[in-house]
Write an enzyme that holds these catalytic residues in place. Structure first.
Site, mmCIF file in Angstrom:
data_model
loop_
_atom_site.group_PDB
_atom_site.id
_atom_site.type_symbol
_atom_site.label_atom_id
_atom_site.label_comp_id
_atom_site.label_asym_id
_atom_site.label_seq_id
_atom_site.Cartn_x
_atom_site.Cartn_y
_atom_site.Cartn_z
ATOM 1 N N HIS A 1 4.459 7.235 3.635
ATOM 2 C CA HIS A 1 5.093 5.848 3.362
ATOM 3 C C HIS A 1 4.649 5.240 2.336
ATOM 4 O O HIS A 1 3.307 5.187 1.929
ATOM 5 C CB HIS A 1 5.543 5.024 4.792
ATOM 6 C CG HIS A 1 4.403 4.396 5.340
ATOM 7 N ND1 HIS A 1 3.509 5.004 6.360
ATOM 8 C CD2 HIS A 1 4.030 3.214 5.046
ATOM 9 C CE1 HIS A 1 2.455 3.892 6.695
ATOM 10 N NE2 HIS A 1 2.730 2.962 5.838
ATOM 11 N N HIS B 1 0.917 -1.104 -0.058
ATOM 12 C CA HIS B 1 0.062 -0.105 -0.014
ATOM 13 C C HIS B 1 0.851 1.282 0.080
ATOM 14 O O HIS B 1 2.060 1.225 0.447
ATOM 15 C CB HIS B 1 -1.031 -0.031 1.017
ATOM 16 C CG HIS B 1 -0.440 0.056 2.516
ATOM 17 N ND1 HIS B 1 0.021 -1.064 3.364
ATOM 18 C CD2 HIS B 1 0.341 0.828 3.256
ATOM 19 C CE1 HIS B 1 0.380 -0.926 4.373
ATOM 20 N NE2 HIS B 1 0.609 0.289 4.530
ATOM 21 N N GLU C 1 7.492 0.905 4.826
ATOM 22 C CA GLU C 1 7.073 -0.076 5.845
ATOM 23 C C GLU C 1 7.253 -1.400 5.170
ATOM 24 O O GLU C 1 7.163 -1.709 3.646
ATOM 25 C CB GLU C 1 5.668 0.093 6.151
ATOM 26 C CG GLU C 1 4.926 -0.810 6.983
ATOM 27 C CD GLU C 1 3.399 -0.546 7.093
ATOM 28 O OE1 GLU C 1 3.005 0.266 6.516
ATOM 29 O OE2 GLU C 1 2.758 -1.130 8.075
#
Ligand code: CO
Length: 136
Positions: A79, A7, A130
């Site tokens: 992020h 994502h 991430e």
């Protein structure tokens, strides 16, 4: 090690308003809003099929992303998240390569109970990354 894009995450000042804009303007609908107390965020996901958009707002005044909103009052990309086979393995491999993994040594979980870790932007071309472990 890296299996794909999970994502892209956007911090917003008002999650309800953001969801309404995504729905009304782009025809995008989101999953149920969840709170991750550890990360200090209220969040939801818009599933695009091959990847998701994560929308986050602070769940408490001392949330780590409250600082981001101070610098970016209208919100912005925070992020992006790459899927990995194993967060532990990826963390070990990257740490050995001199990469700074944030909060290393402590297992962090996302709202779905999946293991996650973060890579310092200085070690990924200026972007906060991430890493997310996908079971199954
Ligand atoms: Co994320």
């Amino acid at each position: 090690m890296i299996t794909g894009l999970s994502h892209v995450s956007i911090v917003v000042p008002d999650l309800t308003a953001a969801l309404e804009k995504m729905r009304a303007t782009y025809g995008l609908t989101a999953s149920e809003i969840k709170v991750n107390d550890e990360q200090g965020v209220r969040m939801t996901y818009i599933d695009l099929g091959n990847a998701k958009i994560e929308l986050m707002e602070p769940s408490r005044p001392d949330s780590p992303i409250a600082k981001f909103l101070e610098r970016n009052p209208k919100g912005g990309i925070h992020h992006f998240c790459l899927g990995v086979d194993s967060v532990e393995q990826a963390t070990n491999t990257l740490t050995a390569a001199g990469v700074q993994v944030l909060g290393a040594g402590k297992v962090q979980l996302n709202v779905h109970g999946e293991r996650i870790a973060f890579v310092h932007p200085k070690d990924f071309l200026g972007a906060l990354i991430e890493l997310e472990e996908h079971s199954g």
